[in-house]
Design an enzyme around this catalytic site. Structure first.
Site, mmCIF file in Angstrom:
data_model
loop_
_atom_site.group_PDB
_atom_site.id
_atom_site.type_symbol
_atom_site.label_atom_id
_atom_site.label_comp_id
_atom_site.label_asym_id
_atom_site.label_seq_id
_atom_site.Cartn_x
_atom_site.Cartn_y
_atom_site.Cartn_z
ATOM 1 N N THR A 69 -0.176 3.986 12.104
ATOM 2 C CA THR A 69 0.536 4.465 13.289
ATOM 3 C C THR A 69 -0.436 4.635 14.457
ATOM 4 O O THR A 69 -1.644 4.777 14.272
ATOM 5 C CB THR A 69 1.211 5.821 13.015
ATOM 6 O OG1 THR A 69 0.190 6.810 12.825
ATOM 7 C CG2 THR A 69 2.109 5.761 11.800
ATOM 8 N N TRP A 104 8.177 0.217 2.014
ATOM 9 C CA TRP A 104 7.873 -0.429 3.291
ATOM 10 C C TRP A 104 7.033 -1.701 3.118
ATOM 11 O O TRP A 104 6.132 -1.982 3.904
ATOM 12 C CB TRP A 104 7.162 0.535 4.249
ATOM 13 C CG TRP A 104 7.879 1.812 4.477
ATOM 14 C CD1 TRP A 104 7.449 3.078 4.184
ATOM 15 C CD2 TRP A 104 9.193 1.971 5.030
ATOM 16 N NE1 TRP A 104 8.400 4.001 4.514
ATOM 17 C CE2 TRP A 104 9.485 3.348 5.042
ATOM 18 C CE3 TRP A 104 10.154 1.076 5.518
ATOM 19 C CZ2 TRP A 104 10.694 3.856 5.513
ATOM 20 C CZ3 TRP A 104 11.354 1.585 5.992
ATOM 21 C CH2 TRP A 104 11.604 2.955 5.990
ATOM 22 N N MET A 151 0.819 -1.206 0.000
ATOM 23 C CA MET A 151 0.000 0.000 0.000
ATOM 24 C C MET A 151 0.857 1.262 0.000
ATOM 25 O O MET A 151 0.668 2.152 -0.814
ATOM 26 C CB MET A 151 -0.920 0.012 1.235
ATOM 27 C CG MET A 151 -1.957 -1.081 1.251
ATOM 28 S SD MET A 151 -2.957 -1.074 2.763
ATOM 29 C CE MET A 151 -1.841 -1.912 3.906
ATOM 30 N N GLN A 186 11.852 -2.661 45.785
ATOM 31 C CA GLN A 186 10.499 -2.167 45.538
ATOM 32 C C GLN A 186 10.366 -1.496 44.176
ATOM 33 O O GLN A 186 9.330 -1.645 43.496
ATOM 34 C CB GLN A 186 10.087 -1.187 46.643
ATOM 35 C CG GLN A 186 8.638 -0.753 46.555
ATOM 36 C CD GLN A 186 8.281 0.254 47.634
ATOM 37 O OE1 GLN A 186 8.676 1.415 47.547
ATOM 38 N NE2 GLN A 186 7.561 -0.191 48.652
ATOM 39 N N GLU A 209 -6.854 -7.250 10.359
ATOM 40 C CA GLU A 209 -5.485 -6.740 10.376
ATOM 41 C C GLU A 209 -5.056 -6.309 11.775
ATOM 42 O O GLU A 209 -3.989 -6.700 12.273
ATOM 43 C CB GLU A 209 -5.361 -5.552 9.426
ATOM 44 C CG GLU A 209 -3.991 -4.886 9.469
ATOM 45 C CD GLU A 209 -3.904 -3.624 8.635
ATOM 46 O OE1 GLU A 209 -2.821 -3.010 8.628
ATOM 47 O OE2 GLU A 209 -4.909 -3.252 8.005
ATOM 48 N N GLU A 215 3.574 4.323 -0.130
ATOM 49 C CA GLU A 215 4.459 4.908 -1.128
ATOM 50 C C GLU A 215 5.282 6.005 -0.456
ATOM 51 O O GLU A 215 4.976 6.416 0.674
ATOM 52 C CB GLU A 215 3.646 5.484 -2.292
ATOM 53 C CG GLU A 215 2.849 4.431 -3.055
ATOM 54 C CD GLU A 215 2.047 5.020 -4.205
ATOM 55 O OE1 GLU A 215 2.183 6.245 -4.471
ATOM 56 O OE2 GLU A 215 1.275 4.271 -4.834
#
Length: 379
Positions: free
Chosen positions: A365, A156, A125, A277, A240, A127
């Site tokens: 994202t 990507w 997808m 702790q 997805e 670009e």
């Protein structure tokens, strides 16, 4: 709390046992991944396919197991928690779902039979100027006699260097809005006019640039309807984002497990560092966040199984956002708690952190996920 059926619990144990046997040691994982340079072993993936796991959510009529989203999430959670190097499975299952929904019968049977047998797929997808704004893509497919001629660049693209085929999103009409005139195409590996270049990343060989130069595909390569690519993409978001969330849940659990083992054994000032702790409280917080994330993952999976056709933009974005942020926080803290050892390649902490951080970028994202969630509330 999440409650599995006896069959689902047995399945989870089977996947965990397989990973313990095949990828339980660093030496085994190095062998499968060329000493960590690759995040996907096609050989190991085919071993999983022989057990029927590669086609777990493919319909039985196409040779798959026909399982639901709950079983799919169980498989992904346990496989990633067991550090099985099958990084290509996410894009493969996401792409397979698109073929199953929209491809014609002949192409569907061809591609899904390969998925069940262990073939990997890729979807393209993004670009250079169309990342979060996917609708701005310009890679173009022009209608010619007998098919389509594709020209442009993609980037990507996960799996492209070893995938059997690529599901390409290209522009076939520029006369309407940016989300109109997009079409999905089946592009087999090795198609003339397609060039694949590796992008070097912190995670090794994962993603690629694709260059299309007068790349011809026949009319039969259209997946779904010409000009309907955007709507088809939106129809796959539930699957997805669930896939990405389940994988990051498993990664967070693995980071927690490894960190817990380390801080119980590592001693400073005469006592295990986990007894201090500061670390004990930090681990308590992470345990709580991981448990809450698991509840959300399987709640969304159950909702998707109950109504497969229902679009769930809020829930799908929430589950992806939550799982990836929890995974990122756990792995970064895990490295901190392990000190210098967390930075050393002798341990898995640094690799887990790299896998978690990138998850907040791919698949939309987390800034985009927050924007989507906000819009569902009328904001």
């Amino acid at each position: 709390m999440v409650v599995f059926t006896p069959e689902q619990s047995d399945f989870a144990k089977s996947v965990a046992d397989f990973c313990k046997r095949e990828t339980g040691t660093r030496e085994q994982r190095n062998r499968w991944t060329n000493n960590g340079d690759e995040n996907h072993s096609q050989e190991l993936y085919r071993k999983m396919a022989d057990l029927g796991w590669a086609g777990i959510n493919v319909a039985e009529e196409f040779g798959g197991a026909g399982a639901g989203n709950v079983e799919l999430c169980i498989f992904l959670e346990e496989a990633v928690r067991g550090q099985a190097p099958i990084g290509g499975i996410g894009p493969t299952l996401i792409t397979a779902a698109a073929y199953e929904k929209f491809a014609d019968d002949a192409l569907k049977r061809e591609v899904l039979a390969g998925v069940v047998a262990g073939d990997s797929l890729s979807i393209s997808m993004s670009e250079p100027e169309a990342g979060s704004d996917v609708g701005a893509l310009t890679c173009r497919a022009e209608k010619v006699d007998g098919g389509w001629k594709i020209n442009g660049q993609k980037t990507w693209c996960s799996n492209a260097h070893f995938a059997k085929s690529i599901l390409l999103i290209a522009r076939t009409d520029s006369s309407g809005g940016k989300h109109e005139g997009l079409t999905q195409f089946h592009v087999p590996a090795g198609t003339e006019g397609l060039k694949i270049n590796q992008i070097d990343t912190l995670g090794g060989r994962e993603v690629n640039d694709l260059y299309f130069t007068d790349c011809f595909v026949p009319d039969e390569a259209v997946v779904g309807q010409v000009g309907n690519g955007w709507t088809q993409l939106m129809a796959g978001l539930n699957t997805e984002r669930l896939i990405l969330a389940a994988m990051q849940l498993g990664l967070a659990e693995r980071s927690f497990d490894d960190t817990l083992t380390f801080i119980k054994e590592r001693k400073q000032f005469g006592r295990p560092i986990g007894s201090f702790q500061a670390l004990r409280h930090r681990m308590a917080d992470h345990a709580t966040e991981i448990a809450a994330t698991k509840e959300l993952v399987y709640a969304v999976a159950q909702a998707a199984d109950a109504d497969p056709a229902k679009m769930m933009p809020r829930e799908a974005s929430m589950v992806k956002l939550k799982a990836t942020e929890v995974s990122k926080a756990m792995t970064i803290d895990g490295m901190q708690m392990m000190g210098g050892y967390g930075y050393a390649k002798e341990f898995d902490a640094e690799r887990l952190m790299r896998g978690a951080i990138i998850s907040t970028v791919f698949g939309g994202t987390n800034e985009i996920q927050r924007d989507i969630i906000g819009k569902t509330y009328g904001l």
